[in-house]
Design a protein around this motif. Sequence first.
Motif, PDB file in Angstrom:
ATOM      1  N   ARG A 101       0.843  -1.187   0.000  1.00 24.06           N
ATOM      2  CA  ARG A 101       0.000   0.000   0.000  1.00 24.06           C
ATOM      3  C   ARG A 101       0.878   1.236   0.000  1.00 24.06           C
ATOM      4  O   ARG A 101       1.894   1.289   0.701  1.00 24.06           O
ATOM      5  CB  ARG A 101      -0.943   0.033   1.213  1.00 24.06           C
ATOM      6  N   VAL A 102       0.475   2.222  -0.790  1.00 27.28           N
ATOM      7  CA  VAL A 102       1.202   3.482  -0.866  1.00 27.28           C
ATOM      8  C   VAL A 102       0.202   4.628  -0.852  1.00 27.28           C
ATOM      9  O   VAL A 102      -1.002   4.432  -1.031  1.00 27.28           O
ATOM     10  CB  VAL A 102       2.073   3.570  -2.152  1.00 27.28           C
ATOM     11  N   GLN A 103       0.726   5.822  -0.653  1.00 21.29           N
ATOM     12  CA  GLN A 103      -0.108   7.023  -0.723  1.00 21.29           C
ATOM     13  C   GLN A 103       0.653   8.101  -1.462  1.00 21.29           C
ATOM     14  O   GLN A 103       1.529   8.762  -0.900  1.00 21.29           O
ATOM     15  CB  GLN A 103      -0.508   7.516   0.666  1.00 21.29           C
ATOM     16  N   PRO A 104       0.340   8.306  -2.740  1.00 21.06           N
ATOM     17  CA  PRO A 104       0.994   9.385  -3.495  1.00 21.06           C
ATOM     18  C   PRO A 104       0.609  10.740  -2.944  1.00 21.06           C
ATOM     19  O   PRO A 104      -0.442  10.903  -2.306  1.00 21.06           O
ATOM     20  CB  PRO A 104       0.453   9.201  -4.920  1.00 21.06           C
ATOM     21  N   ALA A 105       1.445  11.730  -3.173  1.00 19.86           N
ATOM     22  CA  ALA A 105       1.188  13.084  -2.680  1.00 19.86           C
ATOM     23  C   ALA A 105      -0.167  13.587  -3.166  1.00 19.86           C
ATOM     24  O   ALA A 105      -0.487  13.500  -4.355  1.00 19.86           O
ATOM     25  CB  ALA A 105       2.292  14.022  -3.144  1.00 19.86           C
ATOM     26  N   GLY A 106      -0.977  14.093  -2.230  1.00 17.21           N
ATOM     27  CA  GLY A 106      -2.266  14.677  -2.575  1.00 17.21           C
ATOM     28  C   GLY A 106      -3.359  13.680  -2.879  1.00 17.21           C
ATOM     29  O   GLY A 106      -4.442  14.075  -3.321  1.00 17.21           O
TER      30      GLY A 106
END
Length: 305
Positions: free
Chosen positions: A278-283
């Motif tokens: 799982r990742v969370q890109p900027a914005g």
Amino acid sequence: MRLVVAGSPSAAVPTLASLAESEHGIVRVITRPASPQGRKRVLTPTPVSDEAERRGLAVLEARRLSEIENELLPLDVDLGVIVAYGALVREPLLSWPRLGWINLHFSLLPRWRGAAPVQHAVIAGDAQTGATVFQLTEGLDEGDWYARLTTPIGAHRTAGSLLDELSVSGAALVCDVVDQLASGTAVARPQEGAVTLAPKLSRDDAALHWSESAETVHSRMRGVTPEPGAFTHADGQVIKVLDAVIARDAAPLPPGHLRRDGSRLLVGTATLPLELVRVQPAGKQAMAALDWARGLPADQFPVFA
């Protein structure tokens, strides 16, 4: 006994709750003042403050105990109990309770004295961590200890999940020590072994370095989860790495390079690749790593740095 309990974050709530349900009485609960939280910076009381008010306990808010010294010293108190309050206890308050203060610390003292013991234990690759109840002194986490427990860290636990577990098991440990102090049966032992320090983590501590081994990168990611949160850079943008596992069956990749491997997205390290889960890109919202990869131009994956 008549107790004063000091603490601030959610890790201190189980101890407060357990003591509130014991035969002892809580004279005051001390916690840090409400602070702005979230993107909208809403002024929010500490979890300990919420729990104390829910139970109808008297609460004092202070950044430092010296700010409320005049309110505390007249009180008749047998013992102080402190769990992650966020500030030091100095004289004359240190010796104000009849039996002084005990502290629940989430490490196997003297290893990892300081503000972030569980996080540093995971980052360092320790096989186990634990909790220690000790007598508070002027030195940083230096006092004699009454009781401790150990728990394995394992290959997949995060600092957050370990702290959740230890806050509950540690609360029971505190109650046992309080009962022993009340009955006069408590025995304190000096700390033994090599001292290591666990200062508060900064955002820089959460940066992942893909030139390191898979085990080192994975341990750091778990140690800074959920706070301050592991991250890397891709094409100048911050990517938060929320979950990953070591891909022990995958062929090596150059450090920081990405590759689709069936239903997996791999990133290279100095040894084995990691599978990004799982990742969370900027914005953007958190998402499955493979879903993020599908939104990138075909075969034009960035290099993590």
